[in-house]
Design an enzyme around this catalytic site. Sequence first.
Site, PDB file in Angstrom:
ATOM      1  N   LYS A 135      12.488  53.788  61.383  1.00 20.33           N
ATOM      2  CA  LYS A 135      12.105  53.982  62.566  1.00 20.33           C
ATOM      3  C   LYS A 135      11.011  54.924  62.586  1.00 20.33           C
ATOM      4  O   LYS A 135      11.009  55.807  63.586  1.00 20.33           O
ATOM      5  CB  LYS A 135      13.277  54.146  63.555  1.00 20.33           C
ATOM      6  N   LYS A 138      19.544  47.784  74.426  1.00 20.33           N
ATOM      7  CA  LYS A 138      18.716  47.976  72.923  1.00 20.33           C
ATOM      8  C   LYS A 138      18.385  49.279  72.509  1.00 20.33           C
ATOM      9  O   LYS A 138      17.967  50.126  73.254  1.00 20.33           O
ATOM     10  CB  LYS A 138      17.575  46.828  73.058  1.00 20.33           C
ATOM     11  N   ASP A 139      18.156  49.438  71.334  1.00 17.46           N
ATOM     12  CA  ASP A 139      17.563  50.605  70.595  1.00 17.46           C
ATOM     13  C   ASP A 139      16.245  51.110  71.560  1.00 17.46           C
ATOM     14  O   ASP A 139      15.631  50.323  71.887  1.00 17.46           O
ATOM     15  CB  ASP A 139      17.267  50.446  69.200  1.00 17.46           C
ATOM     16  N   ARG A 140      16.294  52.307  71.655  1.00 10.22           N
ATOM     17  CA  ARG A 140      14.814  52.869  72.463  1.00 10.22           C
ATOM     18  C   ARG A 140      13.842  52.941  71.234  1.00 10.22           C
ATOM     19  O   ARG A 140      12.905  52.366  71.784  1.00 10.22           O
ATOM     20  CB  ARG A 140      15.299  54.253  73.167  1.00 10.22           C
TER      21      ARG A 140
END
Length: 339
Positions: A21, A79-81
């Site tokens: 990420k 959901k993932d930010r």
Amino acid sequence: MLEQLPYLALKTPPKTTALLKAECADFIVKEHLGYEMSGDGEFVALYVRKTDCNTLFVGEKLAKFAGVSERNMGYAGLKDRRAVTEQWFCLQMPGMETPDFSQFELDGVEILTVTRHNRKIRTGSLEGNYFDILLRGAEESDELKVRLDFVANFGFPNYFTEQRFGREGHNLTQALRWAQGEIKVKDRKKRSFYLSAARSEIFNLVVAARIAKGATNQVLPNDIVQLAGSHSWFKADEKEDLNALQVRLENQDILLTAPLIGEDILAASDIENEIVNQHSVFDPLMKQERMKAARRPLLMKAKGFSWAFELEGLRLKFYLPAGSYATALVRELVNYTEE
């Protein structure tokens, strides 16, 4: 917390390092509900692409734009930010015109589809997610290739990862304090988070114990096994032929499981019972909150798993059922750092 858990591939930590990420576009998630929108009904359904956006925040903004209460907004899962994610939202609007969402503006948000549906999209009504992940800086090596082949063929420990435990394990710490009577927890969401953290920790420890004992591909007496492709399970007790069950396991007809503890948990293998008994401090909480025991596969095998080495690093593409974590797969491959 997670760093203390054993690895399945090569039984050792990965040598390759990578950034996870580093950019939002390095972690792409596309939701798969497992059903189509009906095209009519009292719910406005929106398929949304979000970049570096919190699920709840976006849902609240959509509800506000449509002039409905946040209670009338639904989604299948958080959901993932720090990612690019695509997912469905719904807004209950019976007898009301569908708003002109072309006028909706929010940084990082793009509405891809607007339609109608006849049921609310509820938390948990999710079949799985497609992932497209770039591990920046991961360099090609024989060791990494062995790990990739292993994960493709045998899967990975189905650990719960950091998201489940809160920042620095806060939810697990609070769960223990609650169980020991040090605090009272009135907020329903916090109670849910703390209970989930406790159950997840015990699950992880059972998986870790089986890895340590080399028992991740062996049916043990009193194991509770799950029929592949279903949520049905049964106990490998004296009525069952362990040799026959072992053949079924090797043919992937059944799966080994570990517990999500609850008030009605069954005795299982000696390995599992020892871990569960060591954490009996949580038993009164499970009874108090009427938490039902459940099972979860010990290992998980990603569908459509593929990889390619690029200039920036290693790209992975795969599909996981709801509840399994992409980072549990990634940790078997590389020693990653999140930006």
